[in-house]
Motif scaffolding. Structure first.
Motif, PDB file in Angstrom:
ATOM      1  N   UNK A 181       0.837  -1.191   0.000  1.00 54.50           N
ATOM      2  CA  UNK A 181       0.000   0.000   0.000  1.00 54.50           C
ATOM      3  C   UNK A 181       0.877   1.248   0.000  1.00 54.50           C
ATOM      4  N   UNK A 182       0.633   2.136  -0.937  1.00 57.13           N
ATOM      5  CA  UNK A 182       1.319   3.421  -0.955  1.00 57.13           C
ATOM      6  C   UNK A 182       0.851   4.283   0.218  1.00 57.13           C
ATOM      7  N   UNK A 183       1.592   5.343   0.552  1.00 53.95           N
ATOM      8  CA  UNK A 183       1.200   6.167   1.700  1.00 53.95           C
ATOM      9  C   UNK A 183      -0.231   6.701   1.637  1.00 53.95           C
ATOM     10  N   UNK A 184      -0.719   7.011   0.440  1.00 53.77           N
ATOM     11  CA  UNK A 184      -2.071   7.566   0.331  1.00 53.77           C
ATOM     12  C   UNK A 184      -3.154   6.500   0.185  1.00 53.77           C
ATOM     13  N   UNK A 185      -2.759   5.236   0.124  1.00 56.70           N
ATOM     14  CA  UNK A 185      -3.727   4.144  -0.059  1.00 56.70           C
ATOM     15  C   UNK A 185      -4.266   3.702   1.299  1.00 56.70           C
ATOM     16  N   UNK A 186      -5.579   3.728   1.502  1.00 47.08           N
ATOM     17  CA  UNK A 186      -6.141   3.339   2.801  1.00 47.08           C
ATOM     18  C   UNK A 186      -6.090   1.826   3.010  1.00 47.08           C
ATOM     19  N   UNK A 203       6.174   3.514   3.820  1.00 50.88           N
ATOM     20  CA  UNK A 203       6.257   4.691   4.685  1.00 50.88           C
ATOM     21  C   UNK A 203       7.041   5.819   4.016  1.00 50.88           C
ATOM     22  N   UNK A 204       7.275   5.655   2.718  1.00 48.32           N
ATOM     23  CA  UNK A 204       7.694   6.739   1.821  1.00 48.32           C
ATOM     24  C   UNK A 204       6.962   6.512   0.509  1.00 48.32           C
ATOM     25  N   UNK A 205       6.977   7.509  -0.361  1.00 48.11           N
ATOM     26  CA  UNK A 205       6.422   7.290  -1.693  1.00 48.11           C
ATOM     27  C   UNK A 205       7.406   6.457  -2.495  1.00 48.11           C
ATOM     28  N   UNK A 206       6.958   5.378  -3.133  1.00 52.79           N
ATOM     29  CA  UNK A 206       7.887   4.460  -3.784  1.00 52.79           C
ATOM     30  C   UNK A 206       8.613   5.093  -4.960  1.00 52.79           C
ATOM     31  N   UNK A 250      10.858   9.092   6.646  1.00 51.60           N
ATOM     32  CA  UNK A 250       9.699   8.325   7.098  1.00 51.60           C
ATOM     33  C   UNK A 250       8.464   9.217   7.222  1.00 51.60           C
ATOM     34  N   UNK A 251       7.328   8.730   6.714  1.00 56.43           N
ATOM     35  CA  UNK A 251       6.056   9.452   6.800  1.00 56.43           C
ATOM     36  C   UNK A 251       5.299   8.926   8.026  1.00 56.43           C
ATOM     37  N   UNK A 252       5.221   9.752   9.070  1.00 60.67           N
ATOM     38  CA  UNK A 252       4.733   9.262  10.362  1.00 60.67           C
ATOM     39  C   UNK A 252       3.258   8.873  10.358  1.00 60.67           C
ATOM     40  N   UNK A 284      12.406   4.843   4.907  1.00 60.04           N
ATOM     41  CA  UNK A 284      12.855   5.676   6.012  1.00 60.04           C
ATOM     42  C   UNK A 284      13.048   4.937   7.311  1.00 60.04           C
ATOM     43  N   UNK A 285      13.254   3.615   7.234  1.00 62.99           N
ATOM     44  CA  UNK A 285      13.431   2.816   8.457  1.00 62.99           C
ATOM     45  C   UNK A 285      14.883   2.924   8.916  1.00 62.99           C
TER      46      UNK A 285
END
Length: 219
Positions: free
Chosen positions: A117-122, A140-143, A150-152, A179-180
């Protein structure tokens, strides 16, 4: 959930001039999976490797080859990556019109299906797919590129997915990629992840540091 934290070094951050040596080095350093990022310059804005490289790397490690396909359309390439020696094949929920069919195809090739799942995908897109996957990957980043921050907001998504997996009584790896590092690893583990993809954080400092880096990520 198993308390065992698995570390999956992303070879995207390895030295591409000696990938075989790098895979052997992180294997010996204690990696659980070898994470292979495949990008097509279409679904994501970068081009990395294809099935021939996966096949060439296969003799260098007996560890799980965790192959993340950031490509679209993805279905025409599943068989090639399966034949190349992938163990887990992860596809993006948005990479084709019939995700369930794609996951079935991976299973029919004798491989373990994963969904990303991308960051914007629920996380709601997973609702009718939990029983069909062995791994769920939260980006947790855009691929497309390594080394991003990291996108918190994804921590909430990890928590929600872990609760749903447990409610369903399923044994599914919950993986996080992007971002890990030593600091964010603690956060994603606390949120419920059990597989950490780490590129820069694994490969920094060169081969003499790989074991130390992997141990630090494991917590």
């Amino acid at each position: 959930m198993s308390n065992t934290i698995k570390i999956a070094p992303s070879i995207l951050s390895a030295d591409f001039a000696k990938l075989g040596e790098e895979v052997r080095a992180v294997d010996l350093a204690g990696a659980d999976y070898i994470h292979i990022d495949v990008m097509d310059g279409h679904y994501v804005p970068n081009i990395t490797i294809g099935p021939d490289v996966v096949k060439a790397l296969r003799p260098h490690s007996d560890k799980v080859f965790d192959v993340h396909l950031m490509i679209a359309p993805v279905d025409p390439y599943l068989e090639a990556f399966a034949n190349a020696g992938s163990d887990i094949i992860t596809v993006h929920a948005e990479a084709g019109p019939h995700t369930h069919r794609t996951l079935q195809a991976i299973r029919n090739l004798g491989k373990k299906p994963g969904i990303s799942l991308n960051p914007s995908t629920p996380e709601s897109v997973l609702e009718y797919l939990y029983e069909d996957v062995n791994l769920i990957l939260v980006m947790s980043v855009n691929p497309g590129f390594g080394g991003q921050s990291f996108i918190t907001s994804q921590l909430r998504k990890i928590e929600a997915i872990r609760k749903r997996i447990e409610a369903l009584g399923l044994d599914i790896d919950l993986q996080v990629d992007g971002g890990v590092n030593v600091e964010t690893a603690k956060q994603v583990i606390a949120a419920g992840a059990n597989v950490l993809v780490a590129g820069s954080a694994t490969f920094k400092g060169g081969p003499s540091k790989y074991a130390e880096n992997i141990k630090a990520l494991r917590g």
